[in-house]
Structure formats: C-alpha cells, structure tokens
Design a protein around this motif. Structure first.
Motif, mmCIF file in Angstrom:
data_model
loop_
_atom_site.group_PDB
_atom_site.id
_atom_site.type_symbol
_atom_site.label_atom_id
_atom_site.label_comp_id
_atom_site.label_asym_id
_atom_site.label_seq_id
_atom_site.Cartn_x
_atom_site.Cartn_y
_atom_site.Cartn_z
ATOM 1 N N GLU A 135 -0.705 3.914 1.024
ATOM 2 C CA GLU A 135 -1.450 4.621 2.069
ATOM 3 C C GLU A 135 -0.932 4.243 3.453
ATOM 4 O O GLU A 135 -0.336 3.186 3.641
ATOM 5 C CB GLU A 135 -2.941 4.257 1.988
ATOM 6 N N ASN A 136 -1.216 5.084 4.408
ATOM 7 C CA ASN A 136 -0.956 4.771 5.801
ATOM 8 C C ASN A 136 -2.082 3.850 6.267
ATOM 9 O O ASN A 136 -3.249 4.211 6.194
ATOM 10 C CB ASN A 136 -0.924 6.059 6.630
ATOM 11 N N LEU A 137 -1.732 2.661 6.716
ATOM 12 C CA LEU A 137 -2.740 1.696 7.157
ATOM 13 C C LEU A 137 -2.679 1.597 8.681
ATOM 14 O O LEU A 137 -1.881 0.823 9.220
ATOM 15 C CB LEU A 137 -2.491 0.330 6.518
ATOM 16 N N PRO A 138 -3.504 2.381 9.377
ATOM 17 C CA PRO A 138 -3.412 2.429 10.837
ATOM 18 C C PRO A 138 -3.648 1.086 11.516
ATOM 19 O O PRO A 138 -3.108 0.830 12.581
ATOM 20 C CB PRO A 138 -4.487 3.442 11.249
ATOM 21 N N SER A 189 0.826 -1.206 0.000
ATOM 22 C CA SER A 189 0.000 0.000 0.000
ATOM 23 C C SER A 189 0.860 1.254 0.000
ATOM 24 O O SER A 189 1.915 1.289 0.632
ATOM 25 C CB SER A 189 -0.915 0.018 1.221
ATOM 26 N N GLN A 241 5.565 -4.491 8.829
ATOM 27 C CA GLN A 241 6.107 -3.527 7.880
ATOM 28 C C GLN A 241 5.639 -3.968 6.504
ATOM 29 O O GLN A 241 5.745 -5.141 6.164
ATOM 30 C CB GLN A 241 7.630 -3.516 7.925
ATOM 31 N N TYR A 242 5.118 -3.058 5.737
ATOM 32 C CA TYR A 242 4.653 -3.403 4.405
ATOM 33 C C TYR A 242 5.299 -2.478 3.393
ATOM 34 O O TYR A 242 5.734 -1.373 3.716
ATOM 35 C CB TYR A 242 3.118 -3.348 4.306
ATOM 36 N N LEU A 294 -2.500 -1.698 10.547
ATOM 37 C CA LEU A 294 -1.359 -2.592 10.340
ATOM 38 C C LEU A 294 -0.007 -1.985 10.703
ATOM 39 O O LEU A 294 0.945 -2.719 10.944
ATOM 40 C CB LEU A 294 -1.290 -3.033 8.873
ATOM 41 N N LYS A 295 0.074 -0.670 10.736
ATOM 42 C CA LYS A 295 1.390 -0.030 10.846
ATOM 43 C C LYS A 295 2.164 -0.408 12.106
ATOM 44 O O LYS A 295 3.390 -0.347 12.107
ATOM 45 C CB LYS A 295 1.275 1.483 10.693
ATOM 46 N N HIS A 296 1.508 -0.822 13.148
ATOM 47 C CA HIS A 296 2.212 -1.210 14.374
ATOM 48 C C HIS A 296 2.413 -2.721 14.466
ATOM 49 O O HIS A 296 3.013 -3.203 15.420
ATOM 50 C CB HIS A 296 1.451 -0.723 15.607
ATOM 51 N N ASN A 328 5.519 -0.322 -0.274
ATOM 52 C CA ASN A 328 4.648 0.480 -1.133
ATOM 53 C C ASN A 328 4.689 -0.109 -2.542
ATOM 54 O O ASN A 328 5.441 -1.058 -2.813
ATOM 55 C CB ASN A 328 5.045 1.964 -1.098
#
Length: 125
Positions: free
Chosen positions: A38-41, A36, A48-49, A43-45, A51
């Motif tokens: 986008e910022n994925l709230p 993504s 790690q994904y 998953l972000k914590h 872009n």
C-alpha cells in the motif's frame, strides 16, 4: 542517480556466486521499518520501504544463506570461537502495524522470525 545508489551499483559488481566471497563476515543484521504493498502517506517521504514481493525475495536469499537467530543466540554466537554457519538477526524498527499485518504472516509461512523494536511513544497512535 543518487550517491547511495551509485555506491550500491558499484559494489554489486564485486558480488560473486559464493556467499563466502561476497559476504565475508559471519553474520548479517538486516534492518527494516515496514513492508507494504500500500501507499503509506505517513512514511513515503521519510523512508523507502519494500513491497511484499521484494521482501519475500530478500527472505528467500537470507534463508538460503543464513540461519535466523534471536538476540540471545546472536550474543552467544559472537562469543564462540568456532562458527558453524552464517547467521542473520532480522530486525524491524518502530513496531509499525504492518509488522503484524504483513511481515509476521510472511515470516511464519517462510519459517523465519525477526526482532521487532517497539517505541512506546507510538503505541496506540
């Protein structure tokens, strides 16, 4: 720098121009969860994904050096004695929406495909 990053950095020093030398096994099983920009709230914590630009770079490398296979071909490949070419079974865990919205169009455009593991507990969540 985390231990994981130190190990990755250290092991990258052994990489050579030859895929056979740098990656001596006949298959690769890259595992992703999502891609993504986008910022994925949610998953972000947790993970790690990458872009789309990073994922496209990964795909270009994989498509250059490996033949993408499905699960059936992967099992058959493991049983054969003679290996023609290195293979990759690209997988995505959890069946997240970004697989449909981001990953599938990229794979279609690049000529690759992947296995998407869907957790039934999260369907329609």
């Amino acid at each position: 720098m985390s231990l994981k990053k130190k190990l990755i950095h250290f092991s990258s020093k052994f990489e050579k121009n030859s895929i056979d030398y740098s990656f001596p096994i006949d298959y690769c099983l890259p595992v992703y969860h999502t891609i993504s920009d986008e910022n994925l709230p949610h998953l972000k914590h947790i993970i790690q994904y990458k872009n789309t630009q990073q994922f496209e770079k990964d795909l270009d490398y994989l498509l250059l050096h490996f033949q993408f296979v499905d699960w059936s071909d992967f099992k058959d490949y493991q049983q054969k004695k003679k290996k023609k070419q290195k293979i990759a079974l690209l997988t995505f865990d959890d069946g997240l929406r970004e697989f449909h919205d981001v990953v599938a169009p990229l794979l279609e455009r690049k000529g690759g495909f992947a296995m998407n593991f869907i957790n039934p507990k999260y369907i329609d969540n």
